[in-house]
Design an enzyme around this catalytic site. Sequence first.
Site, short mmCIF file in Angstrom:
data_model
loop_
_atom_site.label_atom_id
_atom_site.label_comp_id
_atom_site.label_asym_id
_atom_site.label_seq_id
_atom_site.Cartn_x
_atom_site.Cartn_y
_atom_site.Cartn_z
N GLU A 1 9.37 8.04 -17.05
CA GLU A 1 7.98 8.51 -17.21
C GLU A 1 7.39 8.08 -18.54
O GLU A 1 6.24 7.63 -18.63
CB GLU A 1 7.92 10.03 -17.11
CG GLU A 1 8.24 10.55 -15.72
CD GLU A 1 8.35 12.07 -15.74
OE1 GLU A 1 7.37 12.73 -15.37
OE2 GLU A 1 9.40 12.59 -16.15
N HIS B 1 0.83 -1.22 0.00
CA HIS B 1 0.00 0.00 0.00
C HIS B 1 0.86 1.26 0.00
O HIS B 1 0.43 2.31 0.50
CB HIS B 1 -0.94 0.04 1.21
CG HIS B 1 -1.66 -1.24 1.48
ND1 HIS B 1 -2.93 -1.50 1.01
CD2 HIS B 1 -1.28 -2.35 2.17
CE1 HIS B 1 -3.31 -2.71 1.41
NE2 HIS B 1 -2.31 -3.25 2.11
N SER C 1 14.47 21.12 -17.75
CA SER C 1 13.28 21.96 -17.94
C SER C 1 13.67 23.21 -18.71
O SER C 1 14.79 23.71 -18.57
CB SER C 1 12.72 22.34 -16.57
OG SER C 1 11.97 23.54 -16.66
N LYS D 1 16.25 21.82 -12.80
CA LYS D 1 15.54 20.55 -12.91
C LYS D 1 16.32 19.44 -13.60
O LYS D 1 17.01 19.65 -14.58
CB LYS D 1 14.24 20.76 -13.70
CG LYS D 1 13.20 21.55 -12.95
CD LYS D 1 12.51 20.71 -11.91
CE LYS D 1 11.31 20.01 -12.55
NZ LYS D 1 10.72 19.07 -11.62
#
Length: 493
Positions: free
Chosen positions: A294, A160, A281, A287
Site C-alpha cells: 500500500e 477492465h 491492526s 488483521k
Amino acid sequence: MGQERKMLWSGRFAQGAADETLAFTSSLAVDRRLARYDILGSLAHARMLARQGVIAPEDGERIVDGLKKLYAQAESGALAIDPKLEDIHSNVELLLTSMIEDAGARLHTGRSRNDQVATDLRMWQRDAVLETMEAIYELEHVLMERASDNVEVIMPGFTHVQHAQPISLAHHLMAHFQRLARDAERFAQCYRRTNVSPLGSAALAGTTFNIDRLYTADMLAFDAPCANSLDGVSDRDFVAEYLFAASLCAVHLSSMCEELVYWSSPEFGFVDIDDAHSTGSSIMPQKKNPDVAELTRGRAGAAIGDLVNMLCTLKSLPLSYNRDLQEDKAALFACHDRTVSCLRLAAAMVAAMRFDKERMLAATRDGFLNATDLADYLVTKGLPFRRAHEAVGAAVRYCIEQGKRLEELTLDELRSFSELVEEDVFSVLPVERCVLRRMSVGGTSPNVIPMQFSQGMSALRKQSEMFQNERARLRSAYQRLLDRGTPNGKSLV
Ligand code: ARG
C-alpha cells in the site's frame, strides 16, 4: 540585524544580511550530501589551475593536500560543517582556507558556485542513477525467478478487472518485468545526459583565465565539457529526467502493488504476502495488512509531486543561473531515496510471497475465459470471425441462464449455436489448452514464454554490466584524483 559572520560574498555589503534572510536562503541542510563531490570537483579544479600555471605549483600542492584531508574527514563523517554557513561549498572553501590561508583563498579562481553546484549535482546523480538501476535490477531478477518457477501455473487474465482469457502466472509476472526493463533503459539514457561537465562555465560566461575544461572533465570521469557556459550553469534537464524516470517507475510499482493488495484479499486469495512485509491492526487482532504494498502504491504520488515541483521551478526561468535552481536538490534527493527503498522492499516482498496456485486455477473455471477459443474454433471451421463471435455470445447467454460452463454443454447444445461444431471442440475448451495454444510471439503459451526469459536475461546482463563498469570507472577516476602526486605541473598529465 544579522550576525557578523563572514560570508564568501561579504565584501560588497556594509552590514550582514538579517538572520532570517540567512536562514531562508541557506541550502546547507540539503546540500551537505554533496560534500564528497564538492571536494573531488575542487581537487580537479585545483590540479588544473596549477597545471595551467594559473596558480603557483606550491599553492596547488597545498590546496590538494588540504582537500585530501577534508575528503578523508568527509568520508569518515568527521567534516566540521558549520551550520551557520550558507551551503556546503562555503563550508569546504572556508575549512580549506582556515587550514592553509591564502593558498586556499586561490581555489575559487576561474570558478563560480554556479558551475560548482551543477558539477557536484551531476556527480551525485551519476551515483544515484547507478544505485537506482541496481535496485531495479534486483526487482527484475526476482520477478524473472518467480516467473520461471511458475510457467505452468494458470490464472485468469484480466481486462477492465473482468475475467478475459486464461494466462500463465509467469506471463503476468514478466509483464511487470518488461515495464521495469524499460525503466532501467530510461535511467541508462538519463545517465548519458547527466555525464557532462559544467565545470569551467564559471558564473555564466566562462572565464578570462587559461583553464582546461577537457582536463577537468576527464579527471572527473565526465564524457565531455558542456558546450555553452550559460547552459552549463542553468541546465537541470538531467534532474527532471531522473524525476520522470523515477515517477514512471513509481507508477509501475504502484500498479504491481495495487494487484498485490487485492490478490492478497480473501476474495481473491491468489497470494499470501509474508509476515515480514505485513503489519497488524491496533484494534482488530486478526488483521494482517499489506502495508508495504500500500505504501509503495501511495508513494508514487510523492514521486510525481517531485517531478511537477521541478518542472514548475524550471518553467519560465530566464537564462542563466537563478537562485530558484537551488530547489532542485530537495526534490531530487527525496525522490531518489524513496525510489530506491520502494524498489528494494518490493523485491523482498515479491521474493517472499506465496502464490496459491489452486485458487488461481479455480478462478479460471468461471467467467467464460475460453469463449474466445470457442469463437476461434468456429473460424478454423470456416465461419467469419464476426459470425463466430455472435454465435459464442449467444452460447454464453444460454450458459448464464442454465448455470453452466461452456465446456459443460453437450455436443448437441453447442451445435444449436453453430452446425460447424464437432466432437473435437472439447479439445480446445479446457483452460490449459487455451493457454498452451497461444504460441504467437509474446503470447502466454509455456512454449513461447522462454523467449521472454532469454531476452530478459540479456537485458539484465547489459544493465548489470553498465552499473558495475560505470562504478568501477568512477571509483578509479576519483582514486586517481586523490592518489596523484603533488601538482608540480608535469606530474599531473
Ligand atoms: N546553494 C546554491 C544552489 O544550490 C549554490 C549556488 C549559489 N550561487 C549563487 N549565485 N548564489 O544553487
